[in-house]
Design a protein around this motif. Sequence first.
Motif, mmCIF file in Angstrom:
data_model
loop_
_atom_site.group_PDB
_atom_site.id
_atom_site.type_symbol
_atom_site.label_atom_id
_atom_site.label_comp_id
_atom_site.label_asym_id
_atom_site.label_seq_id
_atom_site.Cartn_x
_atom_site.Cartn_y
_atom_site.Cartn_z
ATOM 1 N N VAL A 275 -3.911 -30.495 51.041
ATOM 2 C CA VAL A 275 -5.178 -31.459 51.299
ATOM 3 C C VAL A 275 -6.251 -30.807 50.837
ATOM 4 N N HIS A 276 -7.129 -31.134 50.005
ATOM 5 C CA HIS A 276 -8.273 -30.520 49.537
ATOM 6 C C HIS A 276 -9.467 -30.978 50.369
ATOM 7 N N VAL A 277 -10.370 -30.207 50.874
ATOM 8 C CA VAL A 277 -11.502 -30.756 51.725
ATOM 9 C C VAL A 277 -12.887 -30.406 51.097
ATOM 10 N N GLU A 314 -8.777 -31.296 62.463
ATOM 11 C CA GLU A 314 -7.519 -31.124 62.278
ATOM 12 C C GLU A 314 -6.793 -32.549 62.236
ATOM 13 N N ASN A 315 -7.701 -33.868 62.818
ATOM 14 C CA ASN A 315 -7.264 -35.187 62.759
ATOM 15 C C ASN A 315 -7.695 -35.556 61.170
ATOM 16 N N LEU A 316 -8.773 -35.128 60.582
ATOM 17 C CA LEU A 316 -9.082 -35.554 59.292
ATOM 18 C C LEU A 316 -8.323 -35.097 58.419
ATOM 19 N N LEU A 317 -7.666 -33.846 58.244
ATOM 20 C CA LEU A 317 -6.580 -33.167 57.348
ATOM 21 C C LEU A 317 -5.387 -34.142 57.628
ATOM 22 N N SER A 318 -5.125 -34.490 58.853
ATOM 23 C CA SER A 318 -3.801 -35.097 59.177
ATOM 24 C C SER A 318 -3.933 -36.514 58.525
ATOM 25 N N THR A 319 -5.238 -37.166 58.852
ATOM 26 C CA THR A 319 -5.421 -38.594 58.108
ATOM 27 C C THR A 319 -5.077 -38.555 56.500
ATOM 28 N N ALA A 320 -5.455 -37.622 55.891
ATOM 29 C CA ALA A 320 -5.449 -37.454 54.415
ATOM 30 C C ALA A 320 -3.819 -37.085 54.122
ATOM 31 N N GLU A 321 -3.346 -36.310 54.932
ATOM 32 C CA GLU A 321 -1.878 -35.917 54.658
ATOM 33 C C GLU A 321 -0.903 -37.185 55.119
ATOM 34 N N ARG A 322 -1.175 -37.824 55.950
ATOM 35 C CA ARG A 322 -0.460 -38.897 56.204
ATOM 36 C C ARG A 322 -0.427 -40.132 55.035
ATOM 37 N N ARG A 323 -1.626 -40.184 54.465
ATOM 38 C CA ARG A 323 -1.806 -41.134 53.357
ATOM 39 C C ARG A 323 -1.036 -40.473 52.148
ATOM 40 N N ALA A 324 -1.133 -39.382 51.814
ATOM 41 C CA ALA A 324 -0.429 -38.629 50.984
ATOM 42 C C ALA A 324 1.150 -39.037 50.828
ATOM 43 N N LEU A 325 1.594 -39.054 52.252
ATOM 44 C CA LEU A 325 3.136 -38.778 52.606
ATOM 45 C C LEU A 325 3.706 -40.504 52.070
ATOM 46 N N LEU A 326 2.630 -41.294 52.541
ATOM 47 C CA LEU A 326 2.995 -42.822 52.567
ATOM 48 C C LEU A 326 3.233 -43.121 50.836
ATOM 49 N N SER A 327 2.207 -42.322 50.018
ATOM 50 C CA SER A 327 2.011 -42.702 48.902
ATOM 51 C C SER A 327 3.130 -41.911 47.964
ATOM 52 N N PRO A 442 -19.478 -30.066 42.405
ATOM 53 C CA PRO A 442 -18.013 -29.706 41.842
ATOM 54 C C PRO A 442 -17.265 -30.794 41.250
ATOM 55 N N THR A 443 -16.440 -30.843 40.227
ATOM 56 C CA THR A 443 -15.781 -31.929 39.763
ATOM 57 C C THR A 443 -14.836 -32.487 40.776
ATOM 58 N N GLU A 444 -14.016 -31.611 41.560
ATOM 59 C CA GLU A 444 -13.116 -32.121 42.192
ATOM 60 C C GLU A 444 -13.485 -32.950 43.412
ATOM 61 N N ASP A 445 -14.853 -32.770 43.673
ATOM 62 C CA ASP A 445 -15.360 -33.384 44.914
ATOM 63 C C ASP A 445 -16.234 -34.436 44.476
ATOM 64 N N LYS A 446 -16.268 -35.061 43.424
ATOM 65 C CA LYS A 446 -17.231 -35.889 42.785
ATOM 66 C C LYS A 446 -16.841 -37.380 43.514
ATOM 67 N N TYR A 447 -15.567 -37.622 43.557
ATOM 68 C CA TYR A 447 -15.155 -38.911 44.133
ATOM 69 C C TYR A 447 -15.724 -39.107 45.525
ATOM 70 N N PHE A 448 -15.430 -37.809 46.367
ATOM 71 C CA PHE A 448 -16.016 -37.981 47.625
ATOM 72 C C PHE A 448 -17.486 -38.369 47.739
ATOM 73 N N LEU A 449 -18.171 -37.596 46.648
ATOM 74 C CA LEU A 449 -19.746 -37.979 46.549
ATOM 75 C C LEU A 449 -20.053 -39.242 46.214
ATOM 76 N N LYS A 450 -19.146 -39.946 45.468
ATOM 77 C CA LYS A 450 -19.280 -41.142 44.920
ATOM 78 C C LYS A 450 -19.147 -42.101 46.257
#
Length: 485
Positions: A275-277, A314-327, A442-450
Amino acid sequence: MKDIKTLAELKKSGWISRSIKDELRDNLRTKIKSGKPVFEGVHGFENTVIPELERAILSRHNINLLGLRGQAKTRLARKMIELLDEYMPIVEGSEINDDPLNPISRFAKDLIAEKGDATSIKWIHRSERFSEKLATPDVTVADLIGDVDPIKAANLKLSYADDRVIHFGMIPRANRCIFVINELPDLQARIQVALFNILQEGDIQIRGFKVRMALDMQFVFTANPEDYTNRGSIVTPLKDRIGSQILTHYPETVAIAKTITHQEAKLDQLQSDAVHVPNLAKDLLEQISFEARESEYIDAKSGVSARMSITAYENLLSTAERRALLSGSDKTSVRLSDFMGIIPAITGKVELVYEGEQEGAAVVAQYLIADAIKTFFPAYFPKIEKLERDADSSPYAKILEWFFAETGFELLDDATDEEYKKQLDAVTPLEDLIQKYQPEFPTEDKYFLKEFILWGLVEYDKLSKDRVDVGYQFKDLYSSYINKL
């Protein structure tokens, strides 16, 4: 020194006996002179709490750390262990860590009288010289100081009048150690009174025995100001006997809070790698705690612990991790919609006032997330005024036009990264706004900024956001009004 096994060898080595307060003072002086950090790993107190704590140690004071929940009070007390000598000699077999050169217990005195210089010596590490007790209403004088032990009297066939039948409590057993009592106001007043002699004269009294044992202790107490009114109080004579009372506080900046959260969050390597934050996400997360401490819905006297940010992260990363596992993805990046996953970490750590109870803990948590977004938005993009003379000249006009022309735009919770990016790329004015005002983001963070732009426009009442079963729907504010009509 650890090779020394007898009293004779100890005397020959030239080892000098010191009180624990002198030991802490001498080692602190050495550390300060060397320029090394004294309380490493404690952040935000460098110019406030730590200098006061160092002055208290140099003054040989017992210390009371006074502050709201989650202000590193216990951590500071535990860090004091590092100011002790690495190893300390005791009379082997002693229950109360008797100093071989200055024994105070009957056991140690009798043993040295019998064996003389052949008395066995044991070395204990500084990690064993720390005792801690949480003050609870059921704590007794016997627990802390000691009592007559009838089983010991029976086994040794001794009279109750013999001082050898005494069972020592936690405090005598922590002789020559740091002893911490957490949440001191919770200790019953009559138990606090039992500490008077120990703090002032350094001795103990048990069940009428004429026991005058000159205990050598460093006391550290912790207390919450709220406790003085809600649960109990520190009796005045006890406060008078505590040398220094030091006020702690919460992190004063988001940067310090981020450092603490990163240090304390319990993450495994798999989670960190997967998970990238974005840095903006970390800032928003910390800002939520700052908003909570100022919120009209939350009891300010109770405080908002730094643990809230840690568990929320910790919850934030786990939320993203769960989504990645589902996909089925190996890696993903945190999205702003993932912040809904931190609500359980917030609701259990804030004390609501009446108005907050009326709203509900989960709703208050959403308000805090919204307030954090609203606070940070002007730092990245032009401020949005409530009333604009020429809406067409607004930097956000093209984005609002795009939403006016569209029937609806949804960001799904479990969308894959490719679908998520495709959805945001469809709103072409977002890229133009970023290129104009945040070209070096940062390019890798642009979608979060959008996504941050969309949520920001919602908070400033330029777009509407509705929760649907599987995500969020963003719409033009006025078209939603028209549809309702």
